[in-house]
Design a protein around this motif. Structure first.
Motif, mmCIF file in Angstrom:
data_model
loop_
_atom_site.group_PDB
_atom_site.id
_atom_site.type_symbol
_atom_site.label_atom_id
_atom_site.label_comp_id
_atom_site.label_asym_id
_atom_site.label_seq_id
_atom_site.Cartn_x
_atom_site.Cartn_y
_atom_site.Cartn_z
ATOM 1 N N LEU A 26 0.588 -1.198 -0.015
ATOM 2 C CA LEU A 26 -0.028 -0.221 0.399
ATOM 3 C C LEU A 26 1.012 1.450 -0.267
ATOM 4 C CD1 LEU A 26 -3.112 -0.780 1.913
ATOM 5 C CD2 LEU A 26 -2.657 -0.827 0.256
ATOM 6 N N PRO A 27 1.622 1.173 0.647
ATOM 7 C CA PRO A 27 2.435 2.872 0.888
ATOM 8 C C PRO A 27 3.314 2.725 -0.942
ATOM 9 C CG PRO A 27 3.494 1.246 2.497
ATOM 10 C CD PRO A 27 2.231 0.504 1.832
ATOM 11 N N PHE A 132 -7.977 12.076 -5.635
ATOM 12 C CA PHE A 132 -7.344 10.218 -4.950
ATOM 13 C C PHE A 132 -6.780 10.708 -3.671
ATOM 14 C CE2 PHE A 132 -3.567 9.239 -4.735
ATOM 15 C CZ PHE A 132 -2.977 7.347 -3.865
ATOM 16 N N GLU A 133 -6.537 11.349 -2.857
ATOM 17 C CA GLU A 133 -6.139 11.845 -1.657
ATOM 18 C C GLU A 133 -7.678 11.261 -0.805
ATOM 19 O OE1 GLU A 133 -1.798 14.608 -2.166
ATOM 20 O OE2 GLU A 133 -4.062 15.190 -1.848
ATOM 21 N N LEU A 134 -8.289 12.368 -1.297
ATOM 22 C CA LEU A 134 -8.939 12.641 -0.302
ATOM 23 C C LEU A 134 -10.231 10.803 0.204
ATOM 24 C CD1 LEU A 134 -10.579 15.718 -0.966
ATOM 25 C CD2 LEU A 134 -9.982 15.005 1.471
ATOM 26 N N GLY A 135 -10.183 9.883 -1.266
ATOM 27 C CA GLY A 135 -10.307 8.752 -1.617
ATOM 28 C C GLY A 135 -9.940 7.632 -0.831
ATOM 29 N N TRP A 136 -8.218 7.872 -0.405
ATOM 30 C CA TRP A 136 -7.392 7.371 0.032
ATOM 31 C C TRP A 136 -7.744 7.209 0.939
ATOM 32 C CZ3 TRP A 136 -3.537 4.010 -2.263
ATOM 33 C CH2 TRP A 136 -3.096 3.561 -1.724
ATOM 34 N N ALA A 137 -7.596 8.488 1.605
ATOM 35 C CA ALA A 137 -7.888 8.948 3.063
ATOM 36 C C ALA A 137 -9.254 8.475 4.006
ATOM 37 C CB ALA A 137 -7.829 10.668 3.830
ATOM 38 N N PRO A 154 -9.082 -3.103 -3.886
ATOM 39 C CA PRO A 154 -9.511 -1.442 -3.654
ATOM 40 C C PRO A 154 -8.663 -0.210 -4.442
ATOM 41 C CG PRO A 154 -10.808 -2.700 -2.638
ATOM 42 C CD PRO A 154 -9.276 -3.650 -2.297
ATOM 43 N N LEU A 155 -7.453 -0.422 -3.379
ATOM 44 C CA LEU A 155 -6.776 0.994 -3.363
ATOM 45 C C LEU A 155 -5.678 1.411 -4.747
ATOM 46 C CD1 LEU A 155 -5.994 0.926 0.425
ATOM 47 C CD2 LEU A 155 -7.601 2.569 -0.743
ATOM 48 N N PHE A 156 -5.121 -0.077 -4.550
ATOM 49 C CA PHE A 156 -4.755 -0.098 -6.509
ATOM 50 C C PHE A 156 -5.583 0.347 -7.203
ATOM 51 C CE2 PHE A 156 -3.794 -2.197 -10.491
ATOM 52 C CZ PHE A 156 -2.669 -1.776 -10.588
ATOM 53 N N GLU A 157 -6.850 0.550 -7.151
ATOM 54 C CA GLU A 157 -7.170 0.204 -8.309
ATOM 55 C C GLU A 157 -8.013 2.078 -8.374
ATOM 56 O OE1 GLU A 157 -8.757 -1.094 -11.313
ATOM 57 O OE2 GLU A 157 -7.993 -3.144 -10.971
ATOM 58 N N LEU A 158 -8.153 2.073 -7.382
ATOM 59 C CA LEU A 158 -8.011 4.027 -6.651
ATOM 60 C C LEU A 158 -6.706 4.573 -7.481
ATOM 61 C CD1 LEU A 158 -9.718 6.354 -5.421
ATOM 62 C CD2 LEU A 158 -8.912 5.671 -3.669
ATOM 63 N N ALA A 159 -5.545 4.088 -7.615
ATOM 64 C CA ALA A 159 -4.402 5.078 -7.890
ATOM 65 C C ALA A 159 -3.641 4.548 -9.302
ATOM 66 C CB ALA A 159 -2.898 4.071 -6.836
ATOM 67 N N LYS A 160 -4.091 3.179 -9.825
ATOM 68 C CA LYS A 160 -4.729 2.871 -10.912
ATOM 69 C C LYS A 160 -5.268 4.134 -12.247
ATOM 70 C CE LYS A 160 -3.525 0.394 -14.423
ATOM 71 N NZ LYS A 160 -5.074 0.882 -15.630
ATOM 72 N N ARG A 161 -6.735 4.603 -11.187
ATOM 73 C CA ARG A 161 -7.419 5.776 -11.368
ATOM 74 C C ARG A 161 -7.226 6.761 -11.618
ATOM 75 N NH1 ARG A 161 -11.548 3.656 -9.266
ATOM 76 N NH2 ARG A 161 -11.731 5.441 -7.365
ATOM 77 N N LEU A 162 -6.237 6.756 -10.527
ATOM 78 C CA LEU A 162 -5.615 8.379 -10.492
ATOM 79 C C LEU A 162 -4.680 8.133 -11.979
ATOM 80 C CD1 LEU A 162 -5.023 11.034 -9.845
ATOM 81 C CD2 LEU A 162 -2.965 10.234 -8.190
ATOM 82 N N GLU A 163 -3.392 7.289 -12.303
ATOM 83 C CA GLU A 163 -2.699 7.658 -13.146
ATOM 84 C C GLU A 163 -3.505 7.627 -14.566
ATOM 85 O OE1 GLU A 163 0.250 3.622 -15.300
ATOM 86 O OE2 GLU A 163 0.624 4.093 -13.445
ATOM 87 N N ASP A 164 -4.761 6.705 -14.590
ATOM 88 C CA ASP A 164 -5.434 6.506 -16.104
ATOM 89 C C ASP A 164 -5.686 8.095 -16.280
ATOM 90 O OD1 ASP A 164 -4.986 4.052 -16.267
ATOM 91 O OD2 ASP A 164 -6.230 3.786 -16.551
ATOM 92 N N ASP A 165 -6.401 8.813 -14.842
ATOM 93 C CA ASP A 165 -7.118 10.604 -15.424
ATOM 94 C C ASP A 165 -5.644 11.553 -15.420
ATOM 95 O OD1 ASP A 165 -9.505 9.510 -14.604
ATOM 96 O OD2 ASP A 165 -9.705 9.913 -12.507
ATOM 97 N N ILE A 166 -4.165 10.796 -14.925
ATOM 98 C CA ILE A 166 -3.836 12.223 -15.379
ATOM 99 C C ILE A 166 -2.933 12.226 -16.981
ATOM 100 C CG2 ILE A 166 -1.519 12.752 -15.196
ATOM 101 C CD1 ILE A 166 -2.843 13.346 -12.827
#
Length: 295
Positions: A26-27, A132-137, A154-166
């Motif tokens: 996760l980190p 992303f930060e708010l969703g993770w928190a 779920p947290l991996f998918e959240l990070a992947k969605r951020l990368e895809d959006d960027i």
């Protein structure tokens, strides 16, 4: 130094995190997502500075030139000196022309539009990162116990969605840049073609004027018909008071005479001295014909 293009490192596949412990995975996922966003946003914030500076400089210079173009004709109207009025008017026209060229340069090189395009993109990246930060928190806060293996996906998918959006924001900005680049090339080609056609028209006008001037300066000739009562007698002929030429006959001519009005003078001594003058208008490259009757 040439500025490097923005490069986003892709998040590792899920398989590399599937067997890792939550405390390790996760980190790493979170830091990679943050680093991806940070690299992209930092590149755009740095790139904005140059475009903003050029855009503001162009706008300031254009505004100052516009003021000059508006004020100088007024000053010209207030002046009583003709040369001063002409000078002010010409400077005013030149100032407006330079302002127009600056605006054209801004469109061709895309300083102002690039500034706005970068601002739109980077602010969208900032908003996506904050989401992303708010969703993770929120996920971490709402977790009742310690993080387990079920929390990694779920947290991996959240990070992947951020990368895809960027990546999508970067791709959209690049597409807009390509469209703008093609548009600026078309504008530049139109400007070049317009200036070339204008230069060709000016050159043609200059050639026509030179040809007309040359033609207008071509020398012609004078043909003088002398009518005698009887047999031809000797006479003296001169043009515009030049040295007299002795001649006996009925037709006298002179070539290489400049175009314009000329005075032809005929003097005879017999049977009585007489002087007769005629005005001959010599056309450019043509012949002027005059007649003198001797009494």
């Amino acid at each position: 130094m040439k500025k490097a293009d923005v490069k986003i490192e892709k998040l590792s596949p899920w398989d590399e995190y599937a067997d890792a412990s939550p405390d390790k995975a996760l980190p790493e996922i979170y830091e990679h997502a943050k680093e991806t966003s940070s690299v992209a946003r930092e590149w755009y914030w740095k790139s904005i500075k140059a475009k903003r500076t050029m855009s503001m400089a162009i706008r300031l210079l254009s505004f100052l030139l516009l003021i000059c173009g508006a004020v100088l004709p007024i000053l010209a109207a207030l002046s009583s000196d003709v040369s001063t009025r002409l000078c002010f008017t010409q400077f005013g026209v030149a100032a407006l022309a330079v302002a127009g060229l600056l605006q054209a340069a801004d469109k061709v090189f895309g300083w102002s539009s690039g500034w706005l395009r970068y601002m739109t993109t980077v602010t969208a990246m900032e908003a996506t990162t904050r989401e992303f930060e708010l969703g993770w928190a929120d996920y971490m806060i709402n977790k009742a116990g310690p993080m387990g293996d079920d929390d990694k996906r779920p947290l991996f998918e959240l990070a992947k969605r951020l990368e895809d959006d960027i990546r999508k924001l970067q791709s959209d900005e690049t597409e807009k840049w390509c469209a703008e680049f093609n548009s600026s090339l078309a504008l530049l080609n139109d400007l070049i073609r317009s200036q070339r056609e204008s230069a060709e028209r000016t050159a043609e006008a200059a050639r026509s004027a030179a040809a007309a001037r040359e033609k207008g300066q071509q020398h012609g000739g004078i043909e003088l018909a002398i009518v005698h009562k009887g047999a031809p007698i000797p006479v003296k002929v001169s043009i515009d008071g030049s040295v007299e030429e002795s001649f006996t006959g009925t037709v006298w001519s002179k070539v290489q005479v400049p175009p314009g009005l000329h005075t032809v003078q005929v003097t005879s001594d017999a049977p009585a001295e007489q002087t007769i003058q005629r005005i001959a208008e010599v056309p450019a490259g043509g012949i002027a014909r005059v007649e003198v009757k001797l009494g």
